[in-house]
Each structure stands twice: as C-alpha cells, then as structure tokens.
Design an enzyme around this catalytic site. Structure first.
Site, PDB file in Angstrom:
ATOM      1  N   GLU A   8       0.760  -1.144   0.005  1.00 16.88           N
ATOM      2  CA  GLU A   8      -0.159   0.115   0.110  1.00 16.88           C
ATOM      3  C   GLU A   8       0.672   1.226   0.089  1.00 16.88           C
ATOM      4  O   GLU A   8       2.156   1.116   0.504  1.00 16.88           O
ATOM      5  CB  GLU A   8      -0.705   0.020   1.436  1.00 16.88           C
ATOM      6  CG  GLU A   8      -1.787  -1.103   1.319  1.00 16.88           C
ATOM      7  CD  GLU A   8      -2.463  -1.125   2.857  1.00 16.88           C
ATOM      8  OE1 GLU A   8      -2.346  -0.259   3.710  1.00 16.88           O
ATOM      9  OE2 GLU A   8      -3.490  -1.650   2.881  1.00 16.88           O
ATOM     10  N   LYS A  11       2.480   4.592   1.438  1.00 14.35           N
ATOM     11  CA  LYS A  11       2.326   4.877   2.740  1.00 14.35           C
ATOM     12  C   LYS A  11       2.289   6.485   2.808  1.00 14.35           C
ATOM     13  O   LYS A  11       3.130   7.107   2.126  1.00 14.35           O
ATOM     14  CB  LYS A  11       3.726   4.458   3.553  1.00 14.35           C
ATOM     15  CG  LYS A  11       3.947   5.150   4.913  1.00 14.35           C
ATOM     16  CD  LYS A  11       5.363   4.398   5.468  1.00 14.35           C
ATOM     17  CE  LYS A  11       5.251   4.611   7.069  1.00 14.35           C
ATOM     18  NZ  LYS A  11       4.963   6.020   7.755  1.00 14.35           N
ATOM     19  N   ARG A  25       3.055  -4.255  17.605  1.00 11.52           N
ATOM     20  CA  ARG A  25       4.029  -3.875  16.471  1.00 11.52           C
ATOM     21  C   ARG A  25       4.691  -5.113  16.229  1.00 11.52           C
ATOM     22  O   ARG A  25       5.363  -5.967  16.937  1.00 11.52           O
ATOM     23  CB  ARG A  25       5.097  -2.933  16.949  1.00 11.52           C
ATOM     24  CG  ARG A  25       6.248  -2.612  15.858  1.00 11.52           C
ATOM     25  CD  ARG A  25       7.119  -1.801  16.495  1.00 11.52           C
ATOM     26  NE  ARG A  25       6.856  -0.739  17.142  1.00 11.52           N
ATOM     27  CZ  ARG A  25       6.319   0.600  16.575  1.00 11.52           C
ATOM     28  NH1 ARG A  25       6.288   0.542  15.169  1.00 11.52           N
ATOM     29  NH2 ARG A  25       5.919   1.702  17.232  1.00 11.52           N
TER      30      ARG A  25
HETATM   31  P1  AMP Z   1       5.755   5.373  11.284  1.00 12.48           P
HETATM   32  O1  AMP Z   1       4.934   6.388  11.725  1.00 12.48           O
HETATM   33  O2  AMP Z   1       6.892   5.756  10.249  1.00 12.48           O
HETATM   34  O3  AMP Z   1       6.206   4.373  12.365  1.00 12.48           O
HETATM   35  O4  AMP Z   1       4.780   4.462  10.173  1.00 12.48           O
HETATM   36  C1  AMP Z   1       3.654   3.910  10.498  1.00 12.48           C
HETATM   37  C2  AMP Z   1       2.591   4.968  10.463  1.00 12.48           C
HETATM   38  O5  AMP Z   1       2.199   4.863   8.912  1.00 12.48           O
HETATM   39  C3  AMP Z   1       1.319   4.373  10.866  1.00 12.48           C
HETATM   40  O6  AMP Z   1       0.929   4.639  12.159  1.00 12.48           O
HETATM   41  C4  AMP Z   1       0.181   5.190  10.173  1.00 12.48           C
HETATM   42  O7  AMP Z   1      -0.079   6.464  10.691  1.00 12.48           O
HETATM   43  C5  AMP Z   1       1.066   5.543   8.787  1.00 12.48           C
HETATM   44  N1  AMP Z   1       0.610   4.874   7.580  1.00 12.48           N
HETATM   45  C6  AMP Z   1       0.420   5.614   6.230  1.00 12.48           C
HETATM   46  N2  AMP Z   1      -0.095   5.028   5.430  1.00 12.48           N
HETATM   47  C7  AMP Z   1      -0.330   3.620   5.843  1.00 12.48           C
HETATM   48  C8  AMP Z   1      -1.104   2.659   5.491  1.00 12.48           C
HETATM   49  N3  AMP Z   1      -1.382   2.175   4.088  1.00 12.48           N
HETATM   50  N4  AMP Z   1      -1.183   1.604   6.530  1.00 12.48           N
HETATM   51  C9  AMP Z   1      -0.742   1.622   7.540  1.00 12.48           C
HETATM   52  N5  AMP Z   1      -0.253   2.722   8.180  1.00 12.48           N
HETATM   53  C10 AMP Z   1       0.158   3.722   7.368  1.00 12.48           C
END
Ligand code: AMP
Length: 552
Positions: A247, A249, A411
């Site tokens: 997906e 991000k 996680r």
């Molecule tokens: P990080 O904040 O770098 O740890 O990445 C995880 C976060 O990415 C999640 O908590 C979401 O807020 C965000 N995110 C963005 N796109 C997606 C997606 N397609 N699926 C899940 N999380 C996503």
C-alpha cells in the site's frame, strides 16, 4: 486498601530480576485487591492512571511537581537538583530527599493513605481546569506528599511522571492478572485488545472470568492502533509472506473513525477525539451507509500532498475551524476496516477486510479515498509502485501480510514500512546534557549546530538516540575533557565532534534562529574524519528542504 500494600509490592518487584517472581508478587497483590479497587491498582502499576481508550492526562508539569516537592520538604533547589541528577528520575530523588529530611512527622496525626484516596486525588488533579487550577493541582499533590512515607512519595511521583522503572511492563501485568484469577493469558490479552482498558478487563477476570471470551469491540471507544516494523528492502515482505499486499504509505496523522449510524467520532492514535476540527470529513463520512470503524491516515492535500506541519494547524483546532478547513484542505486515505455493522473484524484476514472495505466505501469522494494497494509476488511490480508512491509525494510503501489479523496495539512483522534511504546531515556538537534513567550519569543528549549564512555556528537539532551504550560512555569521558562550561545538567563543549545525523524530515521552525528544525533526529555515526569546517551549512539544509517539497 492501603497505599503501603501497593508500594511494598512495587519495591519487591523492583528488587527481583526474575520475571516469574515479579509476576507472582503482583498476582498475589491483585488476588487480594477488592474488586472496585482492582482497576485503580492496575492503572497505578503501569504509571498511567487512565485506560488506553481515554485521552485524559494529568496535566501536571515537571516544574509543578518540582515546586510541590520543594514546598513539602523545604529542600533547596540545588539539593533537589543534586538528588535528581543522581538518579535521573524524580520519584527516586523524592525518596532520597524524604529520607534525608524527615518531615515533621504527620503520621501520628493522619491516617495512612489509601489507594483509593491517592487515585481520587490524582483524578482531581487531572480534571481541574481554568484559573487557579495550577495552584490547586500543586496543593493537592502537596497534600498527598505530606501524608506519605518516602516509599509512597516515590511511588506517587513515579505514577505521575510515568517513570515506573521496575522492569514490569504491560505484558507482565497481563500475565499477573491471568495468574491471579486463573484465566488463560491469551484470552485475557484478546479481551484487553478489544477493550483498551486493562483495569476493566482485570475486574471482569476476577468477577466473571467466563465472560472474558465474549468481550468485543465497543463502537465509539478507540482501539489501540496496529503498528508496523521497519523494512530495509522491498524483498523483506516476500521473505515473510509469499504474496504481499503493498500500500502507499501516506505521511500524515493516523486516525480511527467510528461511525455509529449518524454519529461520527474521529480519534487520533493517542485516543484524542478530534471530530470537531474536521467537519468536512465528518460530513462525508455521515453520507456513507453502515456503521463501522475504519483505520486511516489523514494528510494535507491540495492537488498533491502538502507538508506535514500544515496538518498540525488543523487537527485539534477549536476556533476558526471552517476558515482553516478552506485554507488547508485535507484528504483521508482509508486502509483498514475493523468493524462493520455489528461484526468485529479483527479476526478476519486483511485481504477479506480489504474486500469488505471496498463494499462499505463504494464511492471515493474528493476528500475520502481507499488507500491504493496491490497484491503481488513480483518485486518488479512492487518496485514500480514504490517509485510511483515517491513520485506522487507519498512517504513510501507499507508491506502487509494479506492473511494477517488486526492486532490492536501490537508492533509485529505482519505490517512492515519501507521508506527511501534517508538523507543525512553532518553537524557539530555544541552542547551535551545528562540523560535520564539508566543514562542519568551519562552525557547522552547532544545539541547540534549547522553554519548559518554569516558563517557562525547555529543550533538546529537536539538528539539522543543512535549510539551504542559503550560509545555513549566513551563519549561522556571525551566530552568532559573538552567541556568549556557547565550550566546545570548541560556542558557547553569545544566545537570539534562532527556527527552524521539521520532525520525524518526538515521542517521550517521558529524553535531555532536558523528557521529550520529536524523531525526525529538520531545519530547515524560520529564522523571523526570530519572537522568543524566541513559540516553542512544552512544552504545544504535548505537544499534538502527544497527536495523534500519537490512534490508538494
Ligand atoms: P511510522 O509512523 O513511520 O512508524 O509508520 C507507521 C505509520 O504510517 C502508521 O501508524 C500510520 O500512521 C502511517 N501509515 C501511512 N499509510 C499507511 C498505510 N497504508 N497503512 C498503515 N499505516 C499507514
């Protein structure tokens, strides 16, 4: 129940290293705790007095706690600082101060504190608002400390600051509850996942253990979000699952949206309700038939993704909401469905949840879309999608196991996140500060400078993560040797250590005079090969900032 019973167990658990012994000690305490007190004991044992689904906070700042301690013990600022520096944690400092300065004994005239009194006082602190509230909060804390023994004072301060530090994390508490009431720990964990309230679940385990299995999601009560691990390559997904779901991000804020008929509640990942700051999203969601819970990311978006900081101006806004809704349009990308029309879907595999999501939200709107995804075995296809995500100005890709269940608060390896190799900056350390906890005696927090347009060193970041413990120890000695001046817990040092810093993003910021700051800076490595003359200047900072904004 006397607070003393709780603090005695806390001390014993802290003194033991065996997890099993820790669990047994706590489970014995829980077993003898009356039902109505059980949730309070669970909350206090984890140093967070509200359940996870609540965004309530104590709102009692560091300096208020500091002042209350000084007012109760009459200790000087300097002595409290010395005690604090010794442990790097205020709770242990209070205990020491209490032991060194026996208060005029109040225990002769006052009844010993109970858990319920202590918890209610903390609740009161959390709910006080408005004028005079700070003074009244401090007075309540002083009242508590005035009737406490050193152990109790330490426990109270630790509960407030959340720094329990007794090697007893959430997972062990779950095991202790299961042991105390002879329930299956997996069933208990599941119940906690759906309820987001360890206190409530503990009480049910005690009173009606047979009903634990039947607990389910409550529409309108936020769940803890499922989290992702970092992946270094696209192929990592294929190593773990034969086909992977990729997906985009999106770089914004995680939101969960609960729709119960017409009632729409939007929560942040910290369970704070932000519905009123996003009226246009509420309106669009209301038009979708069904009751549901969806997991999504919201980003500032006008033709393309905009800088993350724009979003901060919108979320939680109380005034001029409509005006900012016009000024800063947002877009919601929905990527998961957790509940649909009376059925919880956390035990349904992701691929099926995705299918159901497409039937629930059939019409994308200008503001609400389903996150793009592909299911593939092919690295080449995934690589194309990764490049596409970056070209469109998104952050990278999520790699998900199509068979994975939704596990709130966990996680794991079922969700991975992949971002491009981060750019780095070489900056010079200009100040170092003592850390906290086990790093209280180590100079582990560094302030970094770049070179401004006039060629002068100018601070731009503060970071503490990235170095190994042994390196921090070595660097502590090194920095003491090149210290020029000490100010409290901080040393100003000779400007000769150059460090390569990673960060998530460069932001415009008024925090530093140079007008920029780094988001989530962490140390990649020390560049002994570089001198202060070779550090990156503000021009480089601006160049990276420009590249970042290329697609906005
Ligand atoms: P990080 O904040 O770098 O740890 O990445 C995880 C976060 O990415 C999640 O908590 C979401 O807020 C965000 N995110 C963005 N796109 C997606 C997606 N397609 N699926 C899940 N999380 C996503």
């Amino acid at each position: 129940m006397l607070l003393k019973e709780l603090t005695e167990v806390y001390e014993k658990v802290r003194a033991r290293s065996s997890k099993l012994e820790k669990i047994t000690l706590v489970s014995e305490l829980l077993r003898k705790t009356p039902s109505e007190t059980l949730p309070l004991v669970c909350y206090m044992l984890r140093g967070k007095i509200f359940p996870d689904y609540s965004a309530q906070e104590l709102r009692l700042g560091w300096s208020s706690i500091w002042d209350a301690i000084r007012a109760v013990t009459h200790v000087s600022e300097e002595d409290l600082r010395i005690a604090y520096n010794k442990f790097g944690d205020l709770g242990s400092a209070v205990e020491l101060i209490f032991e060194q300065n026996p208060k005029i004994s109040v225990s002769l005239v006052t009844e010993p504190l109970t858990v319920e009194e202590c918890y209610n006082a903390l609740l009161k602190i959390a709910t006080l608002r408005g004028k005079e509230s700070l003074r009244r909060k401090k007075t309540i804390l002083m009242g508590l400390l005035n009737t406490s023994s050193p152990d109790e004072a330490k426990f109270i301060v630790k509960t407030i600051t959340g720094e329990m530090r007794y090697g007893f994390k959430q997972g062990l508490l779950e095991e202790a509850i299961a042991e105390a009431f002879s329930v299956d720990v997996a069933v208990l964990r599941k119940a906690y996942m759906v309820r987001s309230d360890i206190g409530e679940v503990a009480r049910i385990a005690k009173e009606q253990p047979e009903t634990l299995k039947e607990l389910s999601i409550v529409l309108g009560r936020p769940l803890r979000p499922m989290l992702a691990e970092t992946a270094d390559t696209l192929e990592e997904g294929f190593k773990r699952f034969d086909k992977a779901l990729f997906e985009y991000k999106y770089d914004g804020a995680r939101l969960s949206i609960h729709k119960n008929d017409d009632v729409v509640s939007i929560f942040t990942r910290e369970a704070e309700e932000v519905s009123t700051s996003l009226p246009e999203i509420v309106e669009d969601i209301q038009k979708i038939p069904h009751s549901f819970i969806v997991d999504c990311e919201i980003i500032p978006f006008e033709h393309s993704p905009k800088a993350f900081q724009e979003l901060i101006k919108r979320l939680r806004r109380k005034h001029r909401v409509e005006e900012f809704a016009r000024k800063i349009p947002v877009k919601l990308y929905v990527f998961d469905l957790i509940y649909l029309d009376g059925t919880a879907l956390i035990d349904t595999p992701l691929l099926k949840r995705r299918e159901l999501l497409a039937t629930a939200i059939q019409q994308p709107t200008e503001r609400i879309e389903i996150a793009k995804c592909i299911l593939t075995k092919s690295s080449a296809e995934a690589r194309i999608m990764f490049q596409e995500a970056l070209d469109l100005g998104f952050e990278g890709l999520m790699i998900k196991n199509p068979r994975s269940l939704y596990t709130p608060g966990k996680r794991g390896i079922e969700w991975l996140k992949l971002k491009p190799e981060a750019e780095t900056l070489d900056l010079v350390v200009i100040a170092v500060e003592y850390g906290h906890g086990k790093r209280a005696n180590l100079l582990s927090d560094y302030t970094f400078a770049t070179r401004d347009r006039d060629g002068n060193l100018a601070p731009i970041a503060k970071a503490f993560g990235g170095l190994k413990d042994a390196e921090i120890e070595e660097m502590t000695e090194y920095f003491k040797g090149i210290a020029r001046e000490q100010r409290g817990r901080t040393f100003i040092v000779e400007q000769k250590v150059v460090v390569e810093l990673k960060f998530d993003e460069i932001q415009k910021s008024s925090l530093y005079a140079v007008g920029y700051a780094l988001r989530f800076p962490r140390i990649k490595r020390i560049r002994w090969d570089l001198s202060v003359d070779e550090i990156d200047s503000i021009e480089t900072v601006e160049k990276i900032y420009g590249r970042q904004k290329r697609s906005s």
